[in-house]
Motif scaffolding. Sequence first.
Motif, PDB file in Angstrom:
ATOM      1  N   PRO A  28     -34.466-122.940  91.969  1.00 20.54           N
ATOM      2  CA  PRO A  28     -34.738-124.459  92.125  1.00 20.54           C
ATOM      3  C   PRO A  28     -35.548-124.878  91.104  1.00 20.54           C
ATOM      4  N   GLY A  40     -28.661-126.866  84.427  1.00 17.50           N
ATOM      5  CA  GLY A  40     -28.789-125.513  84.957  1.00 17.50           C
ATOM      6  C   GLY A  40     -28.742-124.453  83.935  1.00 17.50           C
ATOM      7  N   SER A  66     -37.723-122.720  86.044  1.00 21.43           N
ATOM      8  CA  SER A  66     -37.800-123.457  87.023  1.00 21.43           C
ATOM      9  C   SER A  66     -39.039-124.302  87.184  1.00 21.43           C
ATOM     10  N   ASP A  71     -32.835-125.656  86.890  1.00 18.47           N
ATOM     11  CA  ASP A  71     -32.156-124.986  88.001  1.00 18.47           C
ATOM     12  C   ASP A  71     -31.715-123.709  87.501  1.00 18.47           C
ATOM     13  N   ALA A 109     -25.946-127.150  92.591  1.00 16.50           N
ATOM     14  CA  ALA A 109     -27.055-127.791  92.236  1.00 16.50           C
ATOM     15  C   ALA A 109     -26.929-129.187  91.619  1.00 16.50           C
ATOM     16  N   ALA A 275     -32.353-129.845  95.896  1.00 22.67           N
ATOM     17  CA  ALA A 275     -31.916-128.443  95.662  1.00 22.67           C
ATOM     18  C   ALA A 275     -31.067-128.313  96.807  1.00 22.67           C
TER      19      ALA A 275
END
Length: 592
Positions: A28, A40, A66, A71, A109, A275
């Motif tokens: 996360p 992401g 991260s 993410d 996410a 998260a």
Amino acid sequence: MTTMFHPPAAQAFWLGDAAAPMLAHYHPAQHNSKLSRRCGVVLCAPFGHEYMVSYLSLRMLAARLSAAGFDVLSFDYQNTGDAADISSAQIAAWQDNIRTAAAWLREQAQVQHLCLAGLRFGALLAASVSADCRADGLLLCAPVISGRAYARELQVLRNMGLPEEVLATMSAEELTGYTFPQETRSAMAALDLKKMAVPACPVLLLSRDDIEGQEAALAAQWQQQHDAVSFSAVPGYQAMMQVDAHSSVVPHAMWQHCTDWLSSQFPEIHAATTAPKLTASANEAQWLQSAIAVHEQIVHFDGMEGVLSLPQEPDTRKPAVILCNIGANHRTGNHRLYVKLARALIQQGFTVLRFDKSGIGYSRATAAGNHNDVHAADGVADIRAAMDFLEQQGYQEFVLGGLCSGAYFAYSTSLADKRICGLMLMNQLVYVWNPEETIEQRRQTSIKSSSFYVKALRDPATWKRLFSGDIHFGLIFSKLTGRILKRLAAIAHKLTENWLPVPFLLSPEARHLRAFCALGKHVLMVMDAGDASVDLMTEKFGRHAALLRRSSRFDMRILRGADHTFTPLDAQQKVISYLTKQLQQRFGDSAA
């Protein structure tokens, strides 16, 4: 051995189709403010050997991203790593695996932007599905440009470094321990970055630094059609892609460059989100593999991670089997040997734990803060912690198994813990490790088995190499002389004990294993005939382990046509068949 920062914890879970799940790690985003990148990143791993040696490096890339607010999701493709096996088209399945990972990040996410990041063949796969995933960014590290050229390269490498007798056992549809059927080769050959449509999103192309590749030419081709294509030659690839995982160096500068580029593309402008919290059920998966039930759990204990394979009806009266890391390779083992062995053993009713000791894979660093420290003294304590964990599940006795350094730690733990009732020692090359000696130093002074050199003397090419100076004759002669003297000592011990039992004349290792078997415990040894482990076994236990064979609780199998890590699929199957049969006979329901 690598010393580095301690990455934030990742959440491991089973991803995708319940009938063929993949093991994934979600990292996360770490938020330093109320803002978020809402981006992401899906990490697409390489194939085969490159996957094994870059495993830790990719974990560190995920941790770095991260920490920078992204993410990140990494995962094992089906038929690789800890994932389930499938019989359908492999390349198409891997492309679909990436789509599945991308969809999970978007939905779970709640990212608004998505980037695909791939290494080697993973980069080619990522580019091939970037439009399907609606990728907003593409990070291609030392990408395979042509799938056709890559398939040919893999087949050439398949034949390098393996003896003729090993190659003779390998079918045309296997590749350094993995299946590589014609269907896969054809599908791989159909992928070509130069023939693909230029991605519409920003792209960063990183070149390899070991040989001159085609990355710069590809970047120039794409830049003519798209001004958001960047090219970089930051070094680090060669140091990462070594022969063995233990010597792989995490390319921190290269990963920081990737992080900086992604940060410039996706600045923190969105409100931060919470998260996703994975449920406990996400740690457990059950599926059918070739009509055989597989039940596995992701487990954590004492800062270490593992996979627990369970039979349909777990029986705590049977010993649990623990598989110890092979070198710095993570818990799947070379060519997934441990995955295959674990899933074979559960069919015989055994519970099996394959886990990463400290400093390996996704487990914590060693007490000294190191990763990839193969012979770190922590190893024995880590295995005992694994036994403590399984003891909490009701198991009282344990069989330890391992190949090479895994065998060393299994043996070493048996010196310190009475809960061990069995050992599976595969190609063990050391019984006592000198902490002042490095693996590289030991490799430089090691030689192959004596039988290997006896056969080599009949080959004219050997004499040609000898006279040209390609063979280190002095080292080989010295080592073989030492082996002969130790063999003579073992023979003398065997002859002496026939009329005068004097245990102190035995090697410490022989005394320990004799006492181990005398307590009702079992020892299984598996070796390749051409491996140096055969000579070490002879030095310690006599020819064909004569000093141990008086006990029915000892058994040994020497294979021909294999190698140190049992690369040929046929050799793998023989090892798995031998060990499962022996454990069933010794600890199964019908065992006396």
